[in-house]
Design a protein around this motif. Sequence first.
Motif, PDB file in Angstrom:
ATOM      1  N   ALA A 285      11.920 -12.670 -10.723  1.00  0.00           N
ATOM      2  CA  ALA A 285      11.870 -12.763  -9.216  1.00  0.00           C
ATOM      3  C   ALA A 285      10.304 -12.626  -8.334  1.00  0.00           C
ATOM      4  N   THR A 289      10.351 -19.536  -5.644  1.00  0.00           N
ATOM      5  CA  THR A 289      11.508 -19.216  -4.763  1.00  0.00           C
ATOM      6  C   THR A 289      12.193 -17.766  -5.055  1.00  0.00           C
ATOM      7  N   GLY A 290      12.213 -17.170  -6.124  1.00  0.00           N
ATOM      8  CA  GLY A 290      12.584 -15.843  -6.513  1.00  0.00           C
ATOM      9  C   GLY A 290      11.828 -14.807  -5.534  1.00  0.00           C
ATOM     10  N   ARG A 627      21.875 -23.041 -13.563  1.00  0.00           N
ATOM     11  CA  ARG A 627      20.629 -23.005 -12.528  1.00  0.00           C
ATOM     12  C   ARG A 627      20.859 -24.390 -11.586  1.00  0.00           C
ATOM     13  N   LEU A 630      22.272 -24.049  -8.213  1.00  0.00           N
ATOM     14  CA  LEU A 630      21.425 -23.600  -7.276  1.00  0.00           C
ATOM     15  C   LEU A 630      20.368 -24.451  -6.756  1.00  0.00           C
ATOM     16  N   GLU A 631      20.253 -25.660  -7.052  1.00  0.00           N
ATOM     17  CA  GLU A 631      19.242 -26.450  -6.667  1.00  0.00           C
ATOM     18  C   GLU A 631      19.604 -27.013  -5.077  1.00  0.00           C
ATOM     19  N   GLU A 634      17.305 -24.584  -2.612  1.00  0.00           N
ATOM     20  CA  GLU A 634      15.814 -24.401  -2.600  1.00  0.00           C
ATOM     21  C   GLU A 634      15.324 -25.292  -1.146  1.00  0.00           C
ATOM     22  N   MET A 670      22.366 -15.593  -4.317  1.00  0.00           N
ATOM     23  CA  MET A 670      21.426 -16.637  -4.485  1.00  0.00           C
ATOM     24  C   MET A 670      20.457 -16.008  -5.358  1.00  0.00           C
ATOM     25  N   CYS A 673      21.739 -14.752  -8.957  1.00  0.00           N
ATOM     26  CA  CYS A 673      21.866 -15.849  -9.794  1.00  0.00           C
ATOM     27  C   CYS A 673      20.396 -16.307 -10.192  1.00  0.00           C
ATOM     28  N   TRP A 674      19.780 -16.679  -9.310  1.00  0.00           N
ATOM     29  CA  TRP A 674      18.401 -17.170  -9.606  1.00  0.00           C
ATOM     30  C   TRP A 674      17.836 -16.377 -10.846  1.00  0.00           C
ATOM     31  N   THR A 677      20.005 -17.163 -14.095  1.00  0.00           N
ATOM     32  CA  THR A 677      19.793 -18.212 -14.630  1.00  0.00           C
ATOM     33  C   THR A 677      18.572 -18.789 -15.244  1.00  0.00           C
ATOM     34  N   ALA A 678      17.663 -17.797 -15.185  1.00  0.00           N
ATOM     35  CA  ALA A 678      16.029 -18.206 -15.484  1.00  0.00           C
ATOM     36  C   ALA A 678      16.273 -18.302 -16.904  1.00  0.00           C
TER      37      ALA A 678
END
Length: 680
Positions: A285, A289-290, A627, A630-631, A634, A670, A673-674, A677-678
């Motif tokens: 992160a 986005t992170g 992942r 989560l799209e 963004e 978010m 989970c970001w 799921t990396a």
Amino acid sequence: MNETIRKMEWPAGNLTENEFAPVHEWIVTNGLGGYASGTVTGALTRRFHGILIAALASPFGRTMMLNNLLERVHLPGGKTILLGAEERAATGIHLNGAVHLAEFRLESGLPVWRYELDDVTLEKRLMMPHLQNTALLAYRILSGEPVRLELRPAVHFRPHEGRLSHDFKHPYVLTVVEDRFELCEEQSSLPPLKLKLASHKCVFTFDIELMRDFVYHTEQRRGYDYQGNLWSPGYFHVELSKDNPATLIASTEEWEVIEALNPKEAFAAETERRAQLIAMAHPNAREGTGAELVMAADQFIIKPAGRLEDSVRARAAGDEVRTVIAGYHWFTDWGRDTMISLEGLTLTTGRHIEARYILRTFIHYIRDGLIPNMFPEGENEGLYHTADATLWFFHAIDAYVRASGDRVTLRLALPKLVDIFNHHMRGTRFGIHVDPSDGLLVQGAEGYQLTWMDAKVEGWVVTPRRGKAVEINALWYNALMLLERWLREEGREETACEVAEAASRARESFNKRFWHEAGGYLYDLVDGEGGDDAACRPNQIFAISLNHAVLDESKWKPVLETVRQRLLTPVGLRSLAPGHPDYKPKYDGDLRSRDAAYHQGTVWAWLIGPFIDAWLKVHPDDQAGARRFLEGFEPHLSQACIGSISEIFDAESPFTPRGCIAQAWSVAEMLRCWVKTAAQ
């Protein structure tokens, strides 16, 4: 560290007022619960939009201190331009014929505007120093000749959620000593608004103006008081050039605090603070986005203003007081939201010490086996009307101890956790008790909404769910399993056996009672006032997602597939499946209309977190697939509140953002989970 930037551009001068809709908003916070917020173009559309909403001590709470700043630029050729949009009662939003905003961007979460004014390029930045009720608006010329900048402050001191139409209680009094300006209400105990324009050769012109009939269009659409007046004592003006920038300072702090750093130093300090936040966060992160989500998460972690007793007690124990604002603009600190958000906001971001502060603060407030659900604005005492916040408390402690290894805090909490268990077993407030016949947890009291589906309007509890709710019992089982383990680790075998027996009974009864054979999923409620409720809702996902899943593993796949097919959207889970008689595809209209839809189809962003947890339990090798869920978030970072995530969305495409413009558990889940799921 590369600076985190989110940029939005407009073709300067090409949009007319008829083509413009002020749907993009921004927010900056100060770590106390105070904030500055508005639309990107400057239109005031909410009662909460302002330059300085100060978090003041009880009994005031968050207070609108500087509502608006009218910005006029006089160009060398004699042309005058009003930056941004302006509200008028009769004709709505005016953009002065054309949009001069060429670019809006967030730099490390802080807003920057770039205006193209004929041959002049002007930049504006806004910042709030951390833990100060102060806002700084900095202006500078990037290219072109000098211009005359005119800044007119406009005020209506009121609670930030207060009525717009109320007349001013007392006359405003302006006091000036050299370059320090103080504006206060006569016969009021509110602190004064302090104003200063930091620049060379600046002048203030006394020119009192009552600005009548500002219309706040979002409030009008939502069925609230929407029209009011603002008062201005006059305006600052200064010759702005490349060599002579200007910064307007608005504050309720003491002058010694305000002037401790000059504007350049204050901006540099805040930039460094934000760089440190990124550096502390999980490696997944620290960019892109992170990193944006880390900046967004910071907005919700606050030191609550005015809780003197809490501060003294915490400091005596070597701690500080911290809590979580559930959402901006109107939510305060809510127990349920805090415990759900804690992992994403504090542990994923490396802020373990603040997680400890938060948990220890709530330990103190446990009453009758419950943690408070919320602290009302300006109040020191909490309200306890919730059945699930206390169970989420176990989940939060577990996440914290696993991340930090802090057994001291666990041992401090353990007697309270046993007390919670005992109160729930024998019964506590609001009908919360374990049914001795099956070991399941019952909740419900007339006139109260005790689960997270808590909409209530004019005495109408929209989804009362009185009885045995599916997620309440999933949380209860998870809490029991955690408590059993902690007790055994501390050598308290006798109590651990008692807790283990309660967990075993609850699990056996859950799997007998909640499986809806005909639907292939779980009942939302059993033993309710109308019997068992087969409405397909997202609450069943917690029977899989929690660390100790109460549902038999053989049922995981059908439940997950039902939720995926009927409830999953690009921005979270629907609160009710389409086809149900109570299903509402859109969340809009007045308060009653909105509350009727709040949990009857409306999409909740935070639910994507438990869905992904459940997905990875069923499909442990599908990181890439998880992942992809989560799209949809963004692009949302460039919608609604730029750089943050809304509370809720309409249940159908285009999934319009609704509710709070920035919501703690939406951002937290978010972000969590970001990272989760990396790619490994």
